[in-house]
Every structure is written in structure tokens, then in C-alpha cells.
Design a protein around this motif. Sequence first.
Motif, PDB file in Angstrom:
ATOM      1  N   MET A 145     -39.952  -3.616  43.867  1.00  0.00           N
ATOM      2  CA  MET A 145     -39.882  -3.087  42.503  1.00  0.00           C
ATOM      3  C   MET A 145     -41.221  -3.269  41.798  1.00  0.00           C
ATOM      4  O   MET A 145     -41.816  -4.331  41.857  1.00  0.00           O
ATOM      5  N   GLN A 146     -41.642  -2.205  41.120  1.00  0.00           N
ATOM      6  CA  GLN A 146     -42.947  -2.274  40.472  1.00  0.00           C
ATOM      7  C   GLN A 146     -42.762  -2.138  38.958  1.00  0.00           C
ATOM      8  O   GLN A 146     -42.074  -1.240  38.487  1.00  0.00           O
ATOM      9  N   THR A 147     -43.325  -3.033  38.178  1.00  0.00           N
ATOM     10  CA  THR A 147     -43.243  -2.935  36.724  1.00  0.00           C
ATOM     11  C   THR A 147     -44.624  -2.640  36.169  1.00  0.00           C
ATOM     12  O   THR A 147     -45.573  -3.352  36.453  1.00  0.00           O
ATOM     13  N   LEU A 148     -44.698  -1.575  35.382  1.00  0.00           N
ATOM     14  CA  LEU A 148     -46.004  -1.189  34.825  1.00  0.00           C
ATOM     15  C   LEU A 148     -46.040  -1.437  33.328  1.00  0.00           C
ATOM     16  O   LEU A 148     -45.015  -1.448  32.665  1.00  0.00           O
ATOM     17  N   ASN A 149     -47.233  -1.598  32.795  1.00  0.00           N
ATOM     18  CA  ASN A 149     -47.374  -1.615  31.348  1.00  0.00           C
ATOM     19  C   ASN A 149     -47.435  -0.172  30.849  1.00  0.00           C
ATOM     20  O   ASN A 149     -47.977   0.692  31.531  1.00  0.00           O
ATOM     21  N   TYR A 150     -46.880   0.066  29.676  1.00  0.00           N
ATOM     22  CA  TYR A 150     -46.943   1.414  29.092  1.00  0.00           C
ATOM     23  C   TYR A 150     -46.965   1.297  27.580  1.00  0.00           C
ATOM     24  O   TYR A 150     -46.588   0.256  27.031  1.00  0.00           O
ATOM     25  N   ASN A 151     -47.447   2.367  26.956  1.00  0.00           N
ATOM     26  CA  ASN A 151     -47.470   2.397  25.495  1.00  0.00           C
ATOM     27  C   ASN A 151     -46.287   3.201  24.973  1.00  0.00           C
ATOM     28  O   ASN A 151     -45.944   4.243  25.548  1.00  0.00           O
ATOM     29  N   LEU A 152     -45.706   2.713  23.889  1.00  0.00           N
ATOM     30  CA  LEU A 152     -44.665   3.506  23.219  1.00  0.00           C
ATOM     31  C   LEU A 152     -45.347   4.475  22.263  1.00  0.00           C
ATOM     32  O   LEU A 152     -46.184   4.074  21.457  1.00  0.00           O
ATOM     33  N   LEU A 153     -44.990   5.743  22.347  1.00  0.00           N
ATOM     34  CA  LEU A 153     -45.506   6.746  21.405  1.00  0.00           C
ATOM     35  C   LEU A 153     -44.505   6.851  20.241  1.00  0.00           C
ATOM     36  O   LEU A 153     -43.360   6.409  20.374  1.00  0.00           O
ATOM     37  N   PRO A 154     -44.908   7.427  19.101  1.00  0.00           N
ATOM     38  CA  PRO A 154     -43.998   7.381  17.940  1.00  0.00           C
ATOM     39  C   PRO A 154     -42.705   8.166  18.136  1.00  0.00           C
ATOM     40  O   PRO A 154     -42.732   9.312  18.588  1.00  0.00           O
ATOM     41  N   PHE A 155     -41.581   7.508  17.821  1.00  0.00           N
ATOM     42  CA  PHE A 155     -40.280   8.204  17.839  1.00  0.00           C
ATOM     43  C   PHE A 155     -39.307   7.456  16.941  1.00  0.00           C
ATOM     44  O   PHE A 155     -39.508   6.275  16.630  1.00  0.00           O
ATOM     45  N   ASN A 156     -38.261   8.138  16.499  1.00  0.00           N
ATOM     46  CA  ASN A 156     -37.156   7.497  15.789  1.00  0.00           C
ATOM     47  C   ASN A 156     -35.990   7.371  16.756  1.00  0.00           C
ATOM     48  O   ASN A 156     -35.894   8.138  17.730  1.00  0.00           O
ATOM     49  N   PHE A 157     -35.104   6.428  16.503  1.00  0.00           N
ATOM     50  CA  PHE A 157     -33.970   6.261  17.407  1.00  0.00           C
ATOM     51  C   PHE A 157     -32.718   5.867  16.625  1.00  0.00           C
ATOM     52  O   PHE A 157     -32.790   5.389  15.494  1.00  0.00           O
ATOM     53  N   LYS A 158     -31.582   6.080  17.296  1.00  0.00           N
ATOM     54  CA  LYS A 158     -30.308   5.746  16.655  1.00  0.00           C
ATOM     55  C   LYS A 158     -29.301   5.387  17.737  1.00  0.00           C
ATOM     56  O   LYS A 158     -29.253   6.048  18.780  1.00  0.00           O
ATOM     57  N   LYS A 159     -28.499   4.363  17.475  1.00  0.00           N
ATOM     58  CA  LYS A 159     -27.461   3.989  18.437  1.00  0.00           C
ATOM     59  C   LYS A 159     -26.246   4.886  18.233  1.00  0.00           C
ATOM     60  O   LYS A 159     -25.801   5.074  17.102  1.00  0.00           O
ATOM     61  N   ARG A 160     -25.767   5.473  19.304  1.00  0.00           N
ATOM     62  CA  ARG A 160     -24.567   6.321  19.230  1.00  0.00           C
ATOM     63  C   ARG A 160     -23.599   5.798  20.277  1.00  0.00           C
ATOM     64  O   ARG A 160     -23.851   5.962  21.466  1.00  0.00           O
ATOM     65  N   GLU A 161     -22.531   5.175  19.858  1.00  0.00           N
ATOM     66  CA  GLU A 161     -21.559   4.556  20.761  1.00  0.00           C
ATOM     67  C   GLU A 161     -22.283   3.703  21.805  1.00  0.00           C
ATOM     68  O   GLU A 161     -22.919   2.728  21.455  1.00  0.00           O
ATOM     69  N   ASN A 162     -22.271   4.137  23.094  1.00  0.00           N
ATOM     70  CA  ASN A 162     -22.870   3.269  24.124  1.00  0.00           C
ATOM     71  C   ASN A 162     -24.259   3.708  24.541  1.00  0.00           C
ATOM     72  O   ASN A 162     -24.730   3.339  25.626  1.00  0.00           O
ATOM     73  N   GLU A 163     -24.882   4.532  23.744  1.00  0.00           N
ATOM     74  CA  GLU A 163     -26.213   4.989  24.146  1.00  0.00           C
ATOM     75  C   GLU A 163     -27.134   5.067  22.932  1.00  0.00           C
ATOM     76  O   GLU A 163     -26.685   4.983  21.789  1.00  0.00           O
ATOM     77  N   TYR A 164     -28.417   5.253  23.221  1.00  0.00           N
ATOM     78  CA  TYR A 164     -29.399   5.428  22.151  1.00  0.00           C
ATOM     79  C   TYR A 164     -29.952   6.851  22.226  1.00  0.00           C
ATOM     80  O   TYR A 164     -30.278   7.343  23.314  1.00  0.00           O
ATOM     81  N   LEU A 165     -30.043   7.476  21.058  1.00  0.00           N
ATOM     82  CA  LEU A 165     -30.675   8.790  20.980  1.00  0.00           C
ATOM     83  C   LEU A 165     -32.093   8.585  20.446  1.00  0.00           C
ATOM     84  O   LEU A 165     -32.288   7.912  19.432  1.00  0.00           O
ATOM     85  N   LEU A 166     -33.067   9.162  21.137  1.00  0.00           N
ATOM     86  CA  LEU A 166     -34.461   9.063  20.719  1.00  0.00           C
ATOM     87  C   LEU A 166     -34.968  10.463  20.384  1.00  0.00           C
ATOM     88  O   LEU A 166     -34.708  11.400  21.144  1.00  0.00           O
ATOM     89  N   VAL A 167     -35.654  10.624  19.267  1.00  0.00           N
ATOM     90  CA  VAL A 167     -36.269  11.918  18.933  1.00  0.00           C
ATOM     91  C   VAL A 167     -37.710  11.644  18.491  1.00  0.00           C
ATOM     92  O   VAL A 167     -37.951  10.755  17.672  1.00  0.00           O
TER      93      VAL A 167
END
Lengths: 488, 109
Positions: free
Chosen positions: A1-23
Motif C-alpha cells: 500500500m502506498q500513501t502519498l501526500n496531496y493538496n486539498l483544493l477548495p470545495f464545500n462539503f455536507k454530510k448526507r446520511e452515510n456519505e459526504y457530498l463535495l462540490v
Amino acid sequence: MQTLNYNLLPFNFKKRENEYLLVNQAGEYLTLSESEFEKLTTGKLNSLDDIYKKLKAKHFISDSEEGTELAIDLLSTKLRTRKAFLSDFTALHMIVVTLRCNCRCTYCQVSSVDINKTEYDMDWKTAKKTIDIIFQSPNPVIKIEYQGGEPLLNWEIIKESILYAEFLNKFAKKNLEFIICTNLKEITEEQIKFIKKHKVILSSSLDGLKKHHDLHRKTQDNKSSYDAFLSNLQRVRKELGNDCCSALLTITKDNLSDLKEIIDHYIELGFQDIFLRAINPYGNAVKNANEINYKSSEFIESYKDALNYIIKLNLKGKLFVESYATLILSRILTPFSTGFVDLQSPSGAGISGVIYDYNGEVYPADEARMLARMGDKHFCMGNVLTNSYKEIFNGTVIRDIVYNSCVETMPICSDCIYQQYCGADPIRNYLETKDIMGNRLTSGFCYKNKAIIEYLMQLVLEDNKDIMNVFWTWITKRSLKEVQLENI
Amino acid sequence: MNENNPLIEQISNKAYVVQLNNEIYSQSAVLSASNKFSDFFYIKVNIEDNNLIITFEFKEYNPEPNLIQSKINEFCNEALEQQVREDINRKFGNLRESIYNKAFSFMQD
């Protein structure tokens, strides 16, 4: 298993029941399970995971310095595409040629005046100056929409101003369109001939069946407004073709629970779409609120039922469009610019559409003119008789509206997951709070739009192939068969 | 009111003092909020130590105490709203400026 570093780009998110919606800022969306979201935000996503690739492809993350720069460039391009409506400035120019009306509608938003009060008619000097101002707009498209009162009561001014606009357009060479918003009650043969010759589009109103239409659309002569509408619709269609006239539905508490019946009636009369919109709080709609209004939550429930009914009709093979859902779905499912004066960021008031009152006063939206009729001229941008184009369209009123109606910088909106699909209504905000930025927590506009967008997003995320095909027929204006063939 | 909230103090039957920490609230946010209540109150804003001190004197001669309390609470919410607007503008103001300039770009031609 390989884990990389990454940058988060701008987004909004919301929890919907058992998942997250990202836009993100470009309006692209993605759902993540709770564990995927936790991994994403703690830097533990694996580059070999499918979700990692999806997040990278849709510019939610980037995993190198060059990649981040490229992703930001691409996001900027997509945002520019979404905001392309800003490039051309005002296209829709509404002219109120008279406040006189032959109807006395309970919900009339402009509080029209008696049929013999000709002092509320636009005169030729004002009409000519209005057309001169309109042709200074840099937009290659010019739509001139005649409104009232009942605009056909000041026919000479409509006729002369259309002829004058066509004359100016010989030199300006714009894509010029004319629309007349009329109740069709007293349209004459001469008017129909002129409308045909000059390719004018008609826009009328239909509140449902006779029982709905006649209830609030009362005439001065006490005759049925529905009967007049129907017989004159047949007359204009015979002369101008079936698509010559669209109809706008006003929803009051008296027809809110009958939307399915009304949809059937629209189809029966040959209309191909319907715009399910809640009533606006202006003019007589405020005076008669107890008689006609309803709770926002009641509207939303009825809207959902009606939308589901329309989807079912489409699944059975009847192409019939709900216009508001189509606008929102276009924003969710396509990257393209969908400027819509009433739901835009920044608001389309003034920069996309503008209204010229009978006396030459200019307002950024019909609602602002309605507010002026209620005694508050806060949004008056100037007067065509005394102000230049630049004074009107580069003044503090319009600049203030644009500056304060970018949802990206409005409290609550700036964190809202649906920001890229929504817009602002500064005039409604001002009416409700005396502050053009308003307060989302108490705003009926926010409540209704959020609920509708949320419901449509839910349907999109359910990804039912048949329903998605229906949505694509609405967005692309193609038949279900064409859409189905493309998706095979 | 002052028993429940030490930051709001009654100083007469129609005058109150509200203290807001100036590390959280800017002067401009407090002034914008104060301005929105100048139809109900005579308002003075001052700075002492780390606090913005806002003195409210109700304009009506014999005010209803619940009304004053409700208006002062509304003021606190409005100060928060104005501060959030400033904070958001600091974060996303550049984006707004770009959109705004784009909308009026042809006017510079």
C-alpha cells in the motif's frame, strides 16, 4: 500500500446520511463514504484507490506542485465558463408601456391602474429615448419585452418602438428579439398581423383550469378571463403557429394542491413546459396575502409532488419540461453558463435584465419597480429622459447590487454546498430586511431554492438511468429516443 | 439581563452598556451594526482595554424592558453578522473583486 501526500483544493462539503457530498468552485460534485472522507481530510487516501483518481480528475485534490498549479488554472477556466454571462452585460430589456390593465388580479404585483387612466401610458418621447438607451448595451443580443399593466392597451407605442428598434438594428446588427407579455384578453387582428410580420413572441398567463384562472384573474368587465384567454390563444396559434405563445403559472393557495390537474391541462392545451414558481411578495400579493399565500414548506411539498408527476409523464413518453428544475439541473450536470436573472451570482438584476417604467425610470428588475410602486425607490437607477447610458448602468445602484450579491462572499452562502447552483435576490432581501445582502436564516428565497436544489441533487445522486435520461431531454431539448440512443 | 450576561449591563431604566472583545469584533463591524439600531437608540461606541464599549440609550421616554432586551440581543446578532461578512470578505474578497470587475469591464473601454 502506498500513501502519498496531496493538496486539498477548495470545495464545500455536507454530510448526507452515510456519505459526504463535495462540490467545488467549478460546480463539480462527488460523494464519499464516511471512511473515504476521513481519509481524504487526514491525508491518508491511497493513490491507487478509485476515489483518489476521481478526486484528482475532478480537481478536489492535487498531488504535485505543478499539478496544483494546473488544477487551479483548470478550475479558474471552469469558473470563468460558469460566469460567462458576465461578459456581455444586459440582454433583457423590459419596457412597461402602460400601467393600465383590463384585469384586476388579486395577486397583481405591480398594482395596475384603471383602464381609462392614460396618464400612466408611456409617451413616444420616453419610448424613443428608451430604445436609444437599449441600443447602447454592449450585448450582441437584445431582447425587448413589453410589459404592463396590459401592454396591448398602449399598442401604438409598442408598434412604433418595434419599428424604431428595427430601424436602429439595420446599423447595430444585433440579434434582436421582441416579446409581449399579454393576458390576450383583447388582442386584435391588426395586432396579430403585426406580431406575425415582426416575429414577436407572446408570453401569457394561465393559472390552471377555468376555476383556477377566473378565481384571481378578475376582469374589469366581469367576463371570464379564462374564456377570453382560451379563445384568443386559439386565434393567435392559428395565425402564428402552436409555439407562438408561452404561459406563466402563478401559484396561489387555491391552486397549490391542484398542480397535477394543472399540468394535465397545460398538456391538453398543447404547452410543452411549465414553470413552477412561488408567488412573489409584492403589490396586491402583499395586500391580499391571507387570501393567496402559503407557507414555503407547503410550496416545496407540492413542488416535489408535481415534479415527480412530470417525470412520470416523461417516462411514459410525453415530453413535458419543468423549467425551473431544468435550470438547476443544467447547473449541476453541465459546466456551462446559465445566466438567469432571478437566480444568478452576482444577481442578474441590472446586469442581465433591466426594466424601464412608463415614465422613463429605470429599475434593475421588475420586483424593484414593484417596490417603487409600493413607495420605495431605493433601486431607481435613473431616468432615460435625464440620464445617459453610463449614468444609468455604471451608477451606484447597479454596482451596489453586483458587489453585494456574489454568493461566494455572502454569509451562509459562502459555506453552502449548493453555492454554484444558486444565486442571490438582493431586491427580495432588501424588501424583507432593508439590507440587500439579507439574512439567509430568515429568507424564504433561500429556504425554497435550497430545498429544490437539494431534492434535484438527491435525484441526480440516485442516478436512475431512466430519470437521468428525462433530465437530459430537458437540458438538451432533445427527444427521449435521441438521448437514450446516445447513452447505449 | 446583566445577571445572566456580564457583557451586557443596565446603567439606567433606559440605558445599557454592551462590551465586545475587540480581538473578535472589529470597530467597523460594530459601527455598521450600531448604525442599524440608531432608529431605536442613541448610541455611543468607545474602546477600553481590549473591549469595544457600546452604550445604548433608548429614544422612547418610557420603554418596555422586554423590547430593550430584545433589541440589544438583536444588536449582538447583527454585530456577529457584520463581523462574519468582514471575515468572509478577507477570505474570498479577491474572488468578489474579480467577478465585480468582470461585470463592469466594458465600462472601462
